[in-house]
Write a protein that holds these residues in place. Structure first.
Motif, PDB file in Angstrom:
ATOM      1  N   PHE A 287     -14.154   4.085   7.483  1.00  0.00           N
ATOM      2  CA  PHE A 287     -13.310   3.660   6.374  1.00  0.00           C
ATOM      3  C   PHE A 287     -13.968   2.525   5.601  1.00  0.00           C
TER       4      PHE A 287
ATOM      5  N   ILE B   7      -9.781   3.367   2.759  1.00  0.00           N
ATOM      6  CA  ILE B   7     -10.239   4.628   2.185  1.00  0.00           C
ATOM      7  C   ILE B   7     -11.097   5.368   3.211  1.00  0.00           C
ATOM      8  N   ARG B   8     -10.650   6.578   3.570  1.00  0.00           N
ATOM      9  CA  ARG B   8     -11.427   7.374   4.523  1.00  0.00           C
ATOM     10  C   ARG B   8     -12.740   7.808   3.877  1.00  0.00           C
ATOM     11  N   GLN B   9     -13.820   7.689   4.627  1.00  0.00           N
ATOM     12  CA  GLN B   9     -15.143   8.030   4.112  1.00  0.00           C
ATOM     13  C   GLN B   9     -15.478   9.504   4.366  1.00  0.00           C
TER      14      GLN B   9
ATOM     15  N   TYR C 242      -6.025  -1.073   0.524  1.00  0.00           N
ATOM     16  CA  TYR C 242      -6.190   0.331   0.903  1.00  0.00           C
ATOM     17  C   TYR C 242      -7.309   0.483   1.924  1.00  0.00           C
TER      18      TYR C 242
ATOM     19  N   GLN D 212      -6.291  12.048  -0.128  1.00  0.00           N
ATOM     20  CA  GLN D 212      -5.900  11.003   0.817  1.00  0.00           C
ATOM     21  C   GLN D 212      -4.485  10.465   0.602  1.00  0.00           C
ATOM     22  N   TRP D 213      -3.828  10.873  -0.491  1.00  0.00           N
ATOM     23  CA  TRP D 213      -2.423  10.481  -0.651  1.00  0.00           C
ATOM     24  C   TRP D 213      -1.550  11.598  -0.092  1.00  0.00           C
TER      25      TRP D 213
ATOM     26  N   PHE E 191      -1.631   6.482   2.219  1.00  0.00           N
ATOM     27  CA  PHE E 191      -2.937   6.808   1.669  1.00  0.00           C
ATOM     28  C   PHE E 191      -3.997   6.516   2.715  1.00  0.00           C
ATOM     29  N   GLY E 192      -5.028   7.376   2.794  1.00  0.00           N
ATOM     30  CA  GLY E 192      -6.091   7.159   3.768  1.00  0.00           C
ATOM     31  C   GLY E 192      -5.496   7.051   5.157  1.00  0.00           C
TER      32      GLY E 192
ATOM     33  N   MET F 147      -5.612   4.734  -7.217  1.00  0.00           N
ATOM     34  CA  MET F 147      -6.350   5.007  -5.988  1.00  0.00           C
ATOM     35  C   MET F 147      -6.182   6.468  -5.574  1.00  0.00           C
TER      36      MET F 147
ATOM     37  N   HIS G  81      -8.971   9.616  -5.050  1.00  0.00           N
ATOM     38  CA  HIS G  81      -9.110  10.283  -3.749  1.00  0.00           C
ATOM     39  C   HIS G  81      -7.855  11.131  -3.524  1.00  0.00           C
TER      40      HIS G  81
ATOM     41  N   THR H 249       0.853  -1.177   0.000  1.00  0.00           N
ATOM     42  CA  THR H 249       0.000   0.000   0.000  1.00  0.00           C
ATOM     43  C   THR H 249       0.888   1.226   0.000  1.00  0.00           C
TER      44      THR H 249
END
Length: 263
Positions: free
Chosen positions: A207, A199-201, A197, A241-242, A90-91, A234, A238, A87
């Motif tokens: 997530f 991923i933040r919502q 990953y 988020q990186w 990220f997030g 990814m 988003h 990964t």
């Protein structure tokens, strides 16, 4: 406060702008300014979450997990077969480790020790509160990680940092030095190499964990190019988020490198 005061003082806003100008030169100014605020905000949230210990684990342990790679991971666990998760920054990459550990998976993490002994002690303690084992980069940590993988353990590796002796691959259409070690470990242990990953919502607190299909085994450079492509895809979906603060691209000028020439 982090995005509007601390980030500019640390020079983060300038690095974000410079990186975006390099790889996304057509991005509207309004989006650049948004990312200058949103990227440090996500990073600060992730840092605070990691240091929240039991409260953080309780909140994310039931995070939904999906994706084409999930059945492969389930089968690997049943067979006692190692898995190499890859990964990026990220997030919140610790969410996936915490959630999978809570489900009974044996997942070890490799980390870069901090130079400051005091800060490193607290950093390692925070990592271990999320879950054990954790292995410091270096000869001893690598030896312990290899034994862990040989026993059927799984590991999660962050692979989106500039590595001076890495292979010159493509990331966001520009040459980026990339370590091949994750692919080499996967080949050595006949382990699936799987991008994953957290991923933040939109609520900023919850997530979604996505486990992608394994990268086909082959040449390590080709495998890691596929990983770079996965992280890039990814991050493009988003952007906030990186961690655009990283000095990911350090090659000047943009000459011979693996992949199509940059436009």
């Amino acid at each position: 406060m982090t995005s509007r005061i601390l980030a500019p003082l640390a020079g983060f806003d300038r690095r974000i702008r410079n990186n975006l100008a390099l790889v996304c030169p057509d991005l509207p100014e309004s989006e650049v300014r948004r990312l200058q605020r949103a990227v440090p905000d996500n990073a600060a949230r992730s840092w605070m979450e990691m240091y929240s210990g039991a409260e953080f684990i309780e909140r994310v342990k039931d995070t939904p997990v999906s994706g084409p790679g999930l059945p492969i991971v389930v089968e690997a666990r049943k067979a006692g077969r190692p898995v190499i998760f890859v990964t990026g920054h990220f997030g919140n990459y610790d969410v996936a480790r915490a959630a999978m550990l809570a489900r009974g998976y044996r997942i070890g993490a490799l980390y870069n020790p901090m130079r400051n002994v005091y800060f490193n002690k607290h950093y390692v303690e925070a990592l271990e509160r999320v879950g054990k084992p954790v292995f410091p980069r270096g000869r001893r940590g690598l030896a312990d990680l290899l034994r862990f993988l040989k026993s059927g353990g799984m590991t999660a590796l962050l692979v989106d940092l500039h590595v001076k002796r890495g292979e010159t691959l493509s990331f966001f259409g520009r040459p980026a030095k990339t370590a091949l070690s994750a692919a080499e470990l996967a080949l050595k242990f006949d382990a699936p190499l799987i991008p994953a990953y957290a991923i933040r919502q939109p609520d900023g607190l919850s997530f979604e964990i996505v486990i992608e299909a394994p990268v086909p085994p082959g040449d390590p450079a080709d495998m890691m190019q596929a990983v770079n492509d996965s992280i890039e895809a990814m991050a493009r979906r988003h952007m906030e988020q990186w961690f655009w603060v990283h000095r990911r691209w350090k090659i000047r000028p943009y000459t011979a490198w693996k992949g199509a020439p940059p436009s």
